[in-house]
Write a protein that holds these residues in place. Structure first.
Motif, PDB file in Angstrom:
ATOM      1  N   MET A 109       0.830  -1.197   0.000  1.00 34.52           N
ATOM      2  CA  MET A 109       0.000   0.000   0.000  1.00 34.52           C
ATOM      3  C   MET A 109       0.869   1.254   0.000  1.00 34.52           C
ATOM      4  O   MET A 109       1.859   1.317   0.710  1.00 34.52           O
ATOM      5  N   MET A 110       0.502   2.221  -0.822  1.00 34.98           N
ATOM      6  CA  MET A 110       1.251   3.483  -0.823  1.00 34.98           C
ATOM      7  C   MET A 110       1.046   4.210   0.502  1.00 34.98           C
ATOM      8  O   MET A 110      -0.014   4.129   1.110  1.00 34.98           O
ATOM      9  N   ARG A 111       2.095   4.890   0.934  1.00 34.98           N
ATOM     10  CA  ARG A 111       1.997   5.692   2.151  1.00 34.98           C
ATOM     11  C   ARG A 111       2.549   7.083   1.864  1.00 34.98           C
ATOM     12  O   ARG A 111       3.611   7.229   1.267  1.00 34.98           O
ATOM     13  N   ILE A 112       1.804   8.114   2.277  1.00 28.15           N
ATOM     14  CA  ILE A 112       2.250   9.498   2.119  1.00 28.15           C
ATOM     15  C   ILE A 112       2.322  10.127   3.510  1.00 28.15           C
ATOM     16  O   ILE A 112       1.319  10.178   4.221  1.00 28.15           O
ATOM     17  N   ASP A 113       3.518  10.561   3.911  1.00 29.77           N
ATOM     18  CA  ASP A 113       3.702  11.280   5.170  1.00 29.77           C
ATOM     19  C   ASP A 113       3.861  12.756   4.848  1.00 29.77           C
ATOM     20  O   ASP A 113       4.710  13.129   4.033  1.00 29.77           O
ATOM     21  N   ILE A 114       3.048  13.593   5.473  1.00 29.57           N
ATOM     22  CA  ILE A 114       3.119  15.030   5.210  1.00 29.57           C
ATOM     23  C   ILE A 114       3.584  15.744   6.476  1.00 29.57           C
ATOM     24  O   ILE A 114       3.003  15.559   7.552  1.00 29.57           O
ATOM     25  N   LEU A 115       4.663  16.520   6.359  1.00 29.18           N
ATOM     26  CA  LEU A 115       5.258  17.229   7.493  1.00 29.18           C
ATOM     27  C   LEU A 115       4.891  18.703   7.405  1.00 29.18           C
ATOM     28  O   LEU A 115       5.148  19.357   6.378  1.00 29.18           O
ATOM     29  N   THR A 116       4.283  19.226   8.475  1.00 25.28           N
ATOM     30  CA  THR A 116       3.764  20.592   8.435  1.00 25.28           C
ATOM     31  C   THR A 116       3.785  21.230   9.818  1.00 25.28           C
ATOM     32  O   THR A 116       3.791  20.514  10.823  1.00 25.28           O
ATOM     33  N   VAL A 117       3.759  22.546   9.874  1.00 25.63           N
ATOM     34  CA  VAL A 117       3.553  23.227  11.152  1.00 25.63           C
ATOM     35  C   VAL A 117       2.079  23.638  11.308  1.00 25.63           C
ATOM     36  O   VAL A 117       1.694  24.179  12.334  1.00 25.63           O
ATOM     37  N   VAL A 118       1.272  23.385  10.275  1.00 25.36           N
ATOM     38  CA  VAL A 118      -0.160  23.699  10.338  1.00 25.36           C
ATOM     39  C   VAL A 118      -0.977  22.468   9.918  1.00 25.36           C
ATOM     40  O   VAL A 118      -1.615  22.453   8.866  1.00 25.36           O
ATOM     41  N   PRO A 119      -0.986  21.419  10.754  1.00 24.14           N
ATOM     42  CA  PRO A 119      -1.663  20.177  10.362  1.00 24.14           C
ATOM     43  C   PRO A 119      -3.150  20.376  10.081  1.00 24.14           C
ATOM     44  O   PRO A 119      -3.723  19.653   9.259  1.00 24.14           O
ATOM     45  N   GLY A 120      -3.748  21.355  10.714  1.00 18.95           N
ATOM     46  CA  GLY A 120      -5.181  21.615  10.514  1.00 18.95           C
ATOM     47  C   GLY A 120      -5.527  21.889   9.056  1.00 18.95           C
ATOM     48  O   GLY A 120      -6.635  21.577   8.603  1.00 18.95           O
ATOM     49  N   LEU A 121      -4.586  22.456   8.319  1.00 19.24           N
ATOM     50  CA  LEU A 121      -4.835  22.755   6.905  1.00 19.24           C
ATOM     51  C   LEU A 121      -5.013  21.491   6.074  1.00 19.24           C
ATOM     52  O   LEU A 121      -5.520  21.543   4.969  1.00 19.24           O
ATOM     53  N   LEU A 122      -4.570  20.346   6.612  1.00 22.60           N
ATOM     54  CA  LEU A 122      -4.640  19.103   5.840  1.00 22.60           C
ATOM     55  C   LEU A 122      -5.731  18.167   6.338  1.00 22.60           C
ATOM     56  O   LEU A 122      -5.811  17.018   5.919  1.00 22.60           O
ATOM     57  N   GLU A 123      -6.576  18.664   7.242  1.00 27.04           N
ATOM     58  CA  GLU A 123      -7.645  17.806   7.772  1.00 27.04           C
ATOM     59  C   GLU A 123      -8.762  17.606   6.758  1.00 27.04           C
ATOM     60  O   GLU A 123      -9.248  16.497   6.587  1.00 27.04           O
ATOM     61  N   GLY A 124      -9.141  18.674   6.092  1.00 25.93           N
ATOM     62  CA  GLY A 124     -10.272  18.617   5.171  1.00 25.93           C
ATOM     63  C   GLY A 124     -10.078  17.728   3.952  1.00 25.93           C
ATOM     64  O   GLY A 124     -10.889  16.838   3.690  1.00 25.93           O
ATOM     65  N   PRO A 125      -8.997  17.959   3.210  1.00 23.75           N
ATOM     66  CA  PRO A 125      -8.858  17.314   1.904  1.00 23.75           C
ATOM     67  C   PRO A 125      -8.937  15.784   1.919  1.00 23.75           C
ATOM     68  O   PRO A 125      -9.395  15.181   0.955  1.00 23.75           O
ATOM     69  N   PHE A 126      -8.501  15.160   3.019  1.00 28.73           N
ATOM     70  CA  PHE A 126      -8.473  13.692   3.049  1.00 28.73           C
ATOM     71  C   PHE A 126      -9.685  13.098   3.753  1.00 28.73           C
ATOM     72  O   PHE A 126      -9.779  11.897   3.927  1.00 28.73           O
ATOM     73  N   ALA A 127     -10.605  13.954   4.179  1.00 24.53           N
ATOM     74  CA  ALA A 127     -11.721  13.493   5.007  1.00 24.53           C
ATOM     75  C   ALA A 127     -13.025  13.376   4.234  1.00 24.53           C
ATOM     76  O   ALA A 127     -14.087  13.193   4.822  1.00 24.53           O
ATOM     77  N   HIS A 128     -12.958  13.503   2.905  1.00 25.88           N
ATOM     78  CA  HIS A 128     -14.180  13.479   2.112  1.00 25.88           C
ATOM     79  C   HIS A 128     -14.002  12.722   0.813  1.00 25.88           C
ATOM     80  O   HIS A 128     -12.886  12.598   0.305  1.00 25.88           O
ATOM     81  N   SER A 129     -15.122  12.248   0.303  1.00 28.75           N
ATOM     82  CA  SER A 129     -15.221  11.803  -1.078  1.00 28.75           C
ATOM     83  C   SER A 129     -14.183  10.746  -1.454  1.00 28.75           C
ATOM     84  O   SER A 129     -13.952   9.799  -0.697  1.00 28.75           O
ATOM     85  N   ILE A 130     -13.530  10.917  -2.593  1.00 27.74           N
ATOM     86  CA  ILE A 130     -12.666   9.879  -3.157  1.00 27.74           C
ATOM     87  C   ILE A 130     -11.456   9.590  -2.279  1.00 27.74           C
ATOM     88  O   ILE A 130     -11.098   8.432  -2.062  1.00 27.74           O
ATOM     89  N   LEU A 131     -10.826  10.622  -1.739  1.00 27.44           N
ATOM     90  CA  LEU A 131      -9.622  10.400  -0.922  1.00 27.44           C
ATOM     91  C   LEU A 131      -9.990   9.689   0.379  1.00 27.44           C
ATOM     92  O   LEU A 131      -9.277   8.797   0.842  1.00 27.44           O
ATOM     93  N   LYS A 132     -11.095  10.081   0.972  1.00 26.23           N
ATOM     94  CA  LYS A 132     -11.554   9.426   2.200  1.00 26.23           C
ATOM     95  C   LYS A 132     -11.788   7.935   1.951  1.00 26.23           C
ATOM     96  O   LYS A 132     -11.325   7.077   2.711  1.00 26.23           O
ATOM     97  N   ARG A 133     -12.461   7.621   0.850  1.00 28.30           N
ATOM     98  CA  ARG A 133     -12.760   6.236   0.522  1.00 28.30           C
ATOM     99  C   ARG A 133     -11.477   5.453   0.227  1.00 28.30           C
ATOM    100  O   ARG A 133     -11.320   4.314   0.657  1.00 28.30           O
ATOM    101  N   ALA A 134     -10.535   6.078  -0.470  1.00 27.59           N
ATOM    102  CA  ALA A 134      -9.260   5.405  -0.779  1.00 27.59           C
ATOM    103  C   ALA A 134      -8.528   5.029   0.510  1.00 27.59           C
ATOM    104  O   ALA A 134      -7.952   3.950   0.623  1.00 27.59           O
TER     105      ALA A 134
END
Ligand code: ADE
Length: 227
Positions: free
Chosen positions: A1-26
């Motif tokens: 399985m592919m794994r993507i680790d994202i390093l940030t000082v503002v993790p909240g900015l990345l909460e939305g995009p992966f929590a819906h629709s196609i990415l959420k299902r993936a």
């Protein structure tokens, strides 16, 4: 399985995009794992500092090397990474071909810059490639990381319901997608092209290809030149 680790000082900015629709299902279907890390958790001092003044002076803070390297090295001790990507307007321009390439990798790390960016030594010694999503400046790399992740994840086998659906995307063959319609067949006198109601599959395919070509010629002639 592919794994993507994202390093940030503002993790909240990345909460939305992966929590819906196609990415959420993936993610739910275990086709990809996305892990967001708050760089502040690797800060070495008690104030949880992640940025500092720029040597040489000038406005704007610089992201410090130690917390970022501590985070990178902890992750590297757990698995190996095919790429450690830094999101930056200085990077290689992201396009469908790069999305295709990255979708075939196993583990990816994406570092998001903020403030005036990261200490140059991180870019020189730890980053394997820099990617820009366009010739404009965002306030941080997070939205760009989400764009790149989205473009990659939707290409992974099994993510889109219809296996052919990514193949008919704009750009996949360097052509823009043809126009699409749904009901009603007549909206205030604006009619759906007859051919699409005809049921002649081969004719419809031909029409769609012609539409793609015409649209690309008119709007993006640059796409027809190279390759
Ligand atoms: N960070 C700020 N602007 C950016 C861009 N255009 N692409 C990628 N990362 C960025």
């Amino acid at each position: 399985m592919m794994r993507i680790d994202i390093l940030t000082v503002v993790p909240g900015l990345l909460e939305g995009p992966f929590a819906h629709s196609i990415l959420k299902r993936a993610i739910q279907n275990k086709l990809v794992e996305v892990v967001v890390h708050n760089i502040r958790d690797w800060s070495v001092n008690k104030h949880k500092t992640v940025d500092d003044y720029a040597y040489g002076g000038g406005a704007g803070m610089v992201m410090m090397i130690e917390p970022i390297v501590a985070c990178i090295e902890e992750l590297q001790s757990q698995r190996s990474y095919d790429e450690i990507i830094y999101m930056s307007p200085d990077g290689e321009l992201f396009d469908q071909s790069l999305a295709n390439q990255l979708s075939m990798k196993g583990n990816l790390m994406i570092l998001c810059g903020h403030y005036k960016g990261v200490d140059e030594r991180i870019r020189r010694h730890f980053i394997t490639r820099e990617i820009s999503i366009g010739n404009y400046v965002l306030s941080g790399g997070e939205l760009a990381a989400a764009v790149v992740s989205d473009a990659i994840i939707r290409l992974l086998p099994g993510v889109l319901n219809d296996e052919t659906s990514a193949l008919s995307d704009s750009f996949q063959d360097n052509l823009l997608a043809p126009p699409v319609y749904t009901r009603p067949a007549d909206f205030r006198g604006h009619k759906v092209p007859d051919i699409l109601l005809s049921g002649h599959e081969a004719e419809i395919d031909k029409w769609r290809h012609e539409q793609s070509l015409a649209r690309t010629k008119e709007r993006r002639p640059d796409l027809l030149k190279n390759d």
